[in-house]
Design a protein around this motif. Sequence first.
Motif, PDB file in Angstrom:
ATOM      1  N   ASP A  68      10.772  -3.087  -0.827  1.00 12.45           N
ATOM      2  CA  ASP A  68       9.642  -4.010  -0.705  1.00 12.45           C
ATOM      3  C   ASP A  68      10.091  -5.449  -0.979  1.00 12.45           C
ATOM      4  OD1 ASP A  68       7.115  -4.992  -0.433  1.00 12.45           O
ATOM      5  OD2 ASP A  68       6.400  -4.284  -2.379  1.00 12.45           O
ATOM      6  N   THR A  69       9.614  -6.375  -0.147  1.00 13.38           N
ATOM      7  CA  THR A  69       9.915  -7.798  -0.367  1.00 13.38           C
ATOM      8  C   THR A  69       8.667  -8.588  -0.726  1.00 13.38           C
ATOM      9  OG1 THR A  69       9.650  -8.243   1.997  1.00 13.38           O
ATOM     10  CG2 THR A  69      11.879  -7.728   1.204  1.00 13.38           C
ATOM     11  N   THR A  70       7.526  -7.901  -0.838  1.00 14.72           N
ATOM     12  CA  THR A  70       6.261  -8.593  -1.168  1.00 14.72           C
ATOM     13  C   THR A  70       5.752  -8.077  -2.500  1.00 14.72           C
ATOM     14  OG1 THR A  70       5.009  -6.951   0.088  1.00 14.72           O
ATOM     15  CG2 THR A  70       5.681  -8.954   1.251  1.00 14.72           C
ATOM     16  N   LEU A  71       6.491  -8.389  -3.549  1.00 23.52           N
ATOM     17  CA  LEU A  71       6.162  -7.859  -4.864  1.00 23.52           C
ATOM     18  C   LEU A  71       4.911  -8.532  -5.423  1.00 23.52           C
ATOM     19  CD1 LEU A  71       9.662  -7.559  -6.565  1.00 23.52           C
ATOM     20  CD2 LEU A  71       8.305  -5.793  -5.456  1.00 23.52           C
ATOM     21  N   PHE A  72       4.196  -7.754  -6.235  1.00 21.50           N
ATOM     22  CA  PHE A  72       3.000  -8.240  -6.923  1.00 21.50           C
ATOM     23  C   PHE A  72       2.975  -7.607  -8.300  1.00 21.50           C
ATOM     24  CE2 PHE A  72      -1.581  -8.132  -7.920  1.00 21.50           C
ATOM     25  CZ  PHE A  72      -1.887  -9.471  -7.740  1.00 21.50           C
ATOM     26  N   THR A  73       2.315  -8.253  -9.224  1.00 23.62           N
ATOM     27  CA  THR A  73       2.225  -7.722 -10.581  1.00 23.62           C
ATOM     28  C   THR A  73       1.687  -6.295 -10.551  1.00 23.62           C
ATOM     29  OG1 THR A  73       1.786  -9.927 -11.434  1.00 23.62           O
ATOM     30  CG2 THR A  73       1.225  -8.067 -12.861  1.00 23.62           C
ATOM     31  N   ILE A 121       3.929   2.367  -5.976  1.00 23.60           N
ATOM     32  CA  ILE A 121       2.625   1.731  -5.902  1.00 23.60           C
ATOM     33  C   ILE A 121       2.816   0.282  -5.444  1.00 23.60           C
ATOM     34  CG2 ILE A 121       0.545   1.100  -7.157  1.00 23.60           C
ATOM     35  CD1 ILE A 121       0.943   4.084  -6.876  1.00 23.60           C
ATOM     36  N   ASP A 122       2.195  -0.063  -4.324  1.00 25.35           N
ATOM     37  CA  ASP A 122       2.380  -1.383  -3.712  1.00 25.35           C
ATOM     38  C   ASP A 122       1.027  -2.075  -3.596  1.00 25.35           C
ATOM     39  OD1 ASP A 122       3.173  -3.577  -2.332  1.00 25.35           O
ATOM     40  OD2 ASP A 122       3.798  -2.520  -0.511  1.00 25.35           O
ATOM     41  N   TYR A 123       0.866  -3.179  -4.303  1.00 26.63           N
ATOM     42  CA  TYR A 123      -0.416  -3.877  -4.324  1.00 26.63           C
ATOM     43  C   TYR A 123      -0.490  -5.039  -3.322  1.00 26.63           C
ATOM     44  CZ  TYR A 123      -1.716  -1.296  -8.481  1.00 26.63           C
ATOM     45  OH  TYR A 123      -2.048  -0.297  -9.368  1.00 26.63           O
ATOM     46  N   MET A 124       0.552  -5.277  -2.543  1.00 23.81           N
ATOM     47  CA  MET A 124       0.515  -6.387  -1.587  1.00 23.81           C
ATOM     48  C   MET A 124       1.171  -5.932  -0.296  1.00 23.81           C
ATOM     49  SD  MET A 124       2.138 -10.237  -1.854  1.00 23.81           S
ATOM     50  CE  MET A 124       1.103 -10.705  -3.240  1.00 23.81           C
ATOM     51  N   ASP A 125       0.472  -6.167   0.831  1.00 23.57           N
ATOM     52  CA  ASP A 125       1.070  -5.791   2.110  1.00 23.57           C
ATOM     53  C   ASP A 125       1.997  -6.890   2.603  1.00 23.57           C
ATOM     54  OD1 ASP A 125      -0.492  -7.796   3.206  1.00 23.57           O
ATOM     55  OD2 ASP A 125      -1.961  -6.422   4.086  1.00 23.57           O
ATOM     56  N   ASP A 126       2.569  -6.702   3.778  1.00 23.28           N
ATOM     57  CA  ASP A 126       3.575  -7.640   4.285  1.00 23.28           C
ATOM     58  C   ASP A 126       3.009  -9.003   4.614  1.00 23.28           C
ATOM     59  OD1 ASP A 126       5.390  -5.635   4.051  1.00 23.28           O
ATOM     60  OD2 ASP A 126       5.294  -5.015   6.161  1.00 23.28           O
ATOM     61  N   GLU A 127       1.670  -9.100   4.794  1.00 24.00           N
ATOM     62  CA  GLU A 127       1.040 -10.389   5.076  1.00 24.00           C
ATOM     63  C   GLU A 127       0.550 -11.080   3.809  1.00 24.00           C
ATOM     64  OE1 GLU A 127       0.228  -7.609   7.063  1.00 24.00           O
ATOM     65  OE2 GLU A 127       1.750  -8.389   8.442  1.00 24.00           O
ATOM     66  N   ILE A 141      -3.683  -8.659  -0.980  1.00 22.21           N
ATOM     67  CA  ILE A 141      -3.710  -7.798  -2.146  1.00 22.21           C
ATOM     68  C   ILE A 141      -4.468  -6.525  -1.787  1.00 22.21           C
ATOM     69  CG2 ILE A 141      -4.364  -7.590  -4.565  1.00 22.21           C
ATOM     70  CD1 ILE A 141      -2.227  -9.695  -3.932  1.00 22.21           C
ATOM     71  N   MET A 142      -3.833  -5.401  -2.035  1.00 33.88           N
ATOM     72  CA  MET A 142      -4.436  -4.107  -1.711  1.00 33.88           C
ATOM     73  C   MET A 142      -4.543  -3.273  -2.979  1.00 33.88           C
ATOM     74  SD  MET A 142      -2.455  -3.256   1.827  1.00 33.88           S
ATOM     75  CE  MET A 142      -3.613  -1.986   2.251  1.00 33.88           C
ATOM     76  N   THR A 143      -5.381  -2.308  -2.959  1.00 34.98           N
ATOM     77  CA  THR A 143      -5.606  -1.470  -4.132  1.00 34.98           C
ATOM     78  C   THR A 143      -5.037  -0.080  -3.893  1.00 34.98           C
ATOM     79  OG1 THR A 143      -7.640  -2.635  -4.642  1.00 34.98           O
ATOM     80  CG2 THR A 143      -7.339  -0.487  -5.668  1.00 34.98           C
ATOM     81  N   GLY A 144      -4.006   0.240  -4.616  1.00 38.64           N
ATOM     82  CA  GLY A 144      -3.538   1.621  -4.635  1.00 38.64           C
ATOM     83  C   GLY A 144      -2.871   2.095  -3.372  1.00 38.64           C
ATOM     84  N   THR A 186     -16.709   7.212   3.808  1.00 33.99           N
ATOM     85  CA  THR A 186     -16.716   6.017   4.637  1.00 33.99           C
ATOM     86  C   THR A 186     -15.884   4.896   4.032  1.00 33.99           C
ATOM     87  OG1 THR A 186     -18.736   5.245   3.550  1.00 33.99           O
ATOM     88  CG2 THR A 186     -18.991   6.530   5.563  1.00 33.99           C
ATOM     89  N   LEU A 187     -15.675   4.950   2.709  1.00 33.08           N
ATOM     90  CA  LEU A 187     -14.904   3.909   2.051  1.00 33.08           C
ATOM     91  C   LEU A 187     -13.597   4.477   1.522  1.00 33.08           C
ATOM     92  CD1 LEU A 187     -17.774   2.123   0.080  1.00 33.08           C
ATOM     93  CD2 LEU A 187     -16.835   1.526   2.318  1.00 33.08           C
ATOM     94  N   GLY A 188     -12.707   3.589   1.097  1.00 32.65           N
ATOM     95  CA  GLY A 188     -11.402   4.023   0.628  1.00 32.65           C
ATOM     96  C   GLY A 188     -11.477   4.857  -0.634  1.00 32.65           C
ATOM     97  N   SER A 189     -10.494   5.734  -0.800  1.00 37.65           N
ATOM     98  CA  SER A 189     -10.428   6.592  -1.981  1.00 37.65           C
ATOM     99  C   SER A 189      -9.407   6.064  -2.967  1.00 37.65           C
ATOM    100  CB  SER A 189     -10.048   8.017  -1.572  1.00 37.65           C
ATOM    101  OG  SER A 189     -11.052   8.603  -0.794  1.00 37.65           O
ATOM    102  N   ASP A 190      -9.484   6.554  -4.203  1.00 39.37           N
ATOM    103  CA  ASP A 190      -8.490   6.223  -5.222  1.00 39.37           C
ATOM    104  C   ASP A 190      -7.238   7.035  -4.945  1.00 39.37           C
ATOM    105  OD1 ASP A 190     -10.037   4.405  -6.721  1.00 39.37           O
ATOM    106  OD2 ASP A 190     -11.143   6.077  -7.579  1.00 39.37           O
ATOM    107  N   VAL A 191      -6.351   6.496  -4.130  1.00 35.68           N
ATOM    108  CA  VAL A 191      -5.258   7.309  -3.603  1.00 35.68           C
ATOM    109  C   VAL A 191      -4.117   7.485  -4.588  1.00 35.68           C
ATOM    110  CG1 VAL A 191      -5.755   6.759  -1.219  1.00 35.68           C
ATOM    111  CG2 VAL A 191      -4.234   5.277  -2.534  1.00 35.68           C
ATOM    112  N   PHE A 192      -4.113   6.745  -5.700  1.00 36.13           N
ATOM    113  CA  PHE A 192      -3.004   6.904  -6.621  1.00 36.13           C
ATOM    114  C   PHE A 192      -3.392   7.628  -7.899  1.00 36.13           C
ATOM    115  CE2 PHE A 192      -4.870   2.807  -7.519  1.00 36.13           C
ATOM    116  CZ  PHE A 192      -4.853   2.689  -8.893  1.00 36.13           C
ATOM    117  N   SER A 193      -4.552   7.357  -8.444  1.00 38.78           N
ATOM    118  CA  SER A 193      -4.932   7.973  -9.708  1.00 38.78           C
ATOM    119  C   SER A 193      -5.105   9.475  -9.595  1.00 38.78           C
ATOM    120  CB  SER A 193      -6.232   7.344 -10.220  1.00 38.78           C
ATOM    121  OG  SER A 193      -6.062   5.974 -10.446  1.00 38.78           O
TER     122      SER A 193
END
Length: 914
Positions: free
Chosen positions: A559-564, A588-594, A597-600, A631-638
Motif C-alpha cells: 500500500d502507498t496510501t497509508l492512513f492512521t 486493514i486499509d482506511y484509504m483508497d488509491d484516490e 477515507i474508507m471504513t474497514g 442495502t448498506l455496507g457491513s462491518d467487514v473487519f470486526s
Amino acid sequence: MRNRELLGVTVAVLVYACPAHAYKAKTHKAITNHVVSRTALSNEELMSGMGFDVVVPEDVNSLLITNDKGDDECDSAKRDSNIKHFYCGAAFEDIGLRSFHHFVDPVRNLPLHRLGVPLPGFRRSPDWALEDVEEYNSQNFSLRDAYRYFLGSKTQPSQGIRGENEQKLFLALGHVVHHLQDMAQPAHVRNDMHCDAEVDRLTRCLGFVAHDPSIYERSTEYVYNNLPLTGYMALNLNNFRKARDFWSTSGQWHGIGMSEFANWNFVSQDTNFIYVHHPLFPTDQPDFYPSPFYDNPVPNSLTSEPVVSPVYGDLGIKWFVGNQVTDQYRPEQSGVNDKASTLSIFHSDLQEYEYIPHPENLFTLNEETFSAARSFLIPRTVAYSAGLVNYFFRGQMKVTGARIYNTGSTTTDSLGVTIVNASSEHTPGNAPFDFSDGRFRLYYETLQGERRSAAPHDLDEVALGQTDVLRDQEDKYLSYQIPISQWDRTKPMTLIFDGIVGEERGIVVKEFYPDPLLAFSVDGVEGESPVPNIITVSASYDMGSTWEYKGAFYKPVSDTTLFTGNRVLVHNAINLGEGELLVHFSYIDYMDDEGNIMTGRSENSMARSTDYGQTWELVDFTWQPLLVGATLGSDVFSVYESIVYTGEQGLAGIRIQHPEERGEPRSFQLFQSNALGAPGSWIGAPGLGTGGLPELDYLGSSSFGFAGYLEGDPPGGREGGDFPFDSIMVRTDDGGASYYPLTDFSSECGDPNNPDNKVTYCIQHFEYLGDERLLGWVDLRSESLADYHNGLAFHLSSDGGMTWLSAMNVPFDQACESLPVWEGRVENAIYIGKSPEDKDVMMALTRCQEVYEDSSSGSPRVYWGQVVGKSLFFTRDGGVQWYKVRLPGEFNNESVLLYAGDNGAIPGLYHPEI
C-alpha cells in the motif's frame, strides 16, 4: 502323496536339506504390497499418531526390479522405506530352513508329519510365526519379536537404534503375514511337502528321494503382477480376538481361519481327488472320491471343454471336476469351483519332475485349476494378511488433555495427561479392545537428542492390573515429572501402554505434544511492507510460564496510501484439533488509491498449520455473503473476531449490518460453512439477530450464543432504563432461524433505572465451557467515580445462560491494585478444561486503567489514564487461587491468544461423532 507315505519317518531326518517354499518371492511381494492399502499402515492419522511415516504402496513392478547380479530391492542398501521393509520381510521368510515351519494341518493340528508323527524339528506355522506358545532360538521375526521391535522403536535412547528397531518391526510384520499367505497354498495346509531346489537336486531334495516342485507356486509366480487381489472385505476384528484366530478358530467362530478354509475346500498335488473304476463296484457308485487323507473337499461335478488348436482345430475334450467352496466366515462368498481338478491319463510333468512314476489314470492340476483356486484364495489371503496387521495395531489411544504445570520446582515440571482407550474408533468392525495387566510409560526427548522415560508421580496411577481394566472409550488420568533443564520442548512426547490388549499382549503407542497455549503477534517486517506484516507464533507448553518461538508467516503489503490505523491484524485463531490451526488475518486499509477515507476495507487471508504452528500454508477463504436484504455496507473487519469451529470441517461466523436510519440498532446474521470457509461454501441462516458486534460461541448441534451490545438513546437522555450502550445476550437453538434472550448477570453495573447511575455502557461477555456451562464477565464504563468497584467477578451459568451465580474474582495485576480508582477489563478468558479434581482450569488476560476526576475547568469530569497491568493469569482450582504467568515479549494490543487443546468446549474437536 500316497507313494511317498510309504517312506515313513525313516527318511524324515534327511528332510533338513530341502527348502520347501510356498508362494515364491515375487508373489509374496506383490500380495504384501497390496496388503498395505488395507491396513492401518496406510492410515496417515494412525501412523503419525504412533510416530511413523505412513506406508505408501508402490508400483509392484518397480518393487521387483533386479540388478545384473540378481539382487533385488531387498538388498539392505536399497531397503530405504517401510514399504520395502514390509515386503522384504515377506520375501525373507523363505530363506534357509525357515520354510520348514510354514505348514500346519488344521484337521490334526500338526506340522508336517508322516503317519501322524511330526517330522523332527518342524513347527506348526502359527507356533513359529507367533511364538505365543514357545520361543525359538532361531526365530527373530515372529509377532512376539514385532512387539519387541515396536517397543524398541519408541523407547531406545538413540535415534539410530530406534530406527533399526523400526526397520525390524516392519520386516517382522512381513515375515508373519508371509505365513497367512502360505495358508492360501493348499499344499501347506494338507501335509503336502514339496521341494523345488534347482541346484544339486539329489542332495537338497534327498528327503523326498525326488525333486518335487510345486507347480501351483511356479504357475502363480508367472502371473504375480496380475493376481486377483481384491474382492474380499476387511475382516471384522470382533470375530478375531487372538492372532492365532487368523490361522484357525474354535467355539462360536469355528472354521473361519485361513488354514481351515484352504484345507477344507481345495486339493493339492498329492492330496488330490481319487478316481476309481472297478466292475465289482455297484453301478451307482461314484467314480470320484475325496483324498484318502482328508474328508474334504468332496468332488461333486464333472464338466468338459473342447481342446481347440488354432492350427489343427478340434483336438478333443478336457474334463474338470468341481466341488463346493464353503466360506464359514462369509457364507455369501461361498460358491462352486468348477475347475478344482482335471481328470487325465497323464500326470502333469511326470517324467520331468518325478523319479517314481504314476501309471494309473489320475486327477491332476494345471494352470486352469490353479487360476480357479486363486480366484478364491488370493483375495481372502490379502484380507487375512491385512487383518493380522490391523490386529497388531488394534490398541489405540487418544490424548484429550496434556498439560504442563509449573509446580514452583526449579528442577521439574509436572505433566498431566488424560487418555482415552480409542481402539474401537479405528479397528475394522469397530471392535473394542480393553487394556489391562500393564503399565503406561511416558518418554520425552532431551536437548542432547536422547529419549528418556519420565518418572510417574504415583506408580499405582500408571499401572493396570488383571482386574483393573481400562475399557473401550473409558479415560484415565496420568501424571509424570519432567526435568526442566533436560526436556526438549520442540519434540513430541511418546506414551506407551505395554500389557494385555483384548485377550493377549499388545503395545499401544501415542505420540503427542502437550497442549500449547499459542500467541500470534504482528511484530516484524517482510519485504517492502510499509507496516509490520510478519505474524510470529509463540508457544507455551506450561500454561504461560515459559514461551518459545514456534513459527511465522506474513501478509504481503504494498500500500502507498497509508492512513492512521492501517495495519496487518490477526482477527481470529481457530483450533481444529490434533495440531491443526486456522488463522484469519488481513490488511486493514482506511484509504483508497484516490485518497478517500474508507471504513474497514480489508484484504483477507487464511493460513493453516497441521503442526501446532511450526509451518504454514495459505488456504482459500472468501467471506462473500451479505445480510438478507442488506442495502448498506457491513462491518467487514470486526466480524472476523467471531468465527468459530463447529467440528467436521465446519465454521460459523456472523455478519453485521448498519441500520438504515441513525439511532436504530444493528442487525446480524449467522452464516455457516462446511468446508472451512472455502469460497462459495457459506450459507446464511434465515433469521436476523439484533445488536452490534456480537461475539459468537458454538454450543453444539444447532445452538449458538451471542454476546454484544445495543446502542441506547443519544447522550443526555435515558429512556426505558437502558444504558447508552447496553448488553445483548441471546441464543439460538435452531441454527439462526430464531433467537431468545439470556438472563443478565450485570450486577456490577448497578441499577439502570437509578438516575444517579452514570454508567455509560455495561457490556456482558461470556465464554462457553462445555456441557451448557457459560462463564460471564462485564465491561463497565461510567461518568462517575462512585460507580467503579476496583474489581470484577466471573459469573457462572450451568443451564446455558438462563441463571447465573457469582463464581470467582477476576485476577488483576498489582499495578492495578495500587491505583486509587481503576477500571478493570477482561480481554480474554481461555478455558483449558477440568483438573483431575474436577475443578475448572482456565486463564484470564486482564488489564486496567486509572480513573480520576478533574474539576479544574468547572464541573468535575471523569478521565482515564493509560492502560497498565496487562497480565496473564492461570488457575487450576476454579479461581480459588490465581498464578500470574508470562506473556511473550512481542505480545501487543494486536496479539491473539489460543489454547490448542481439547477443553471439552468445542463439540466435534476430538470427537467428530458428537
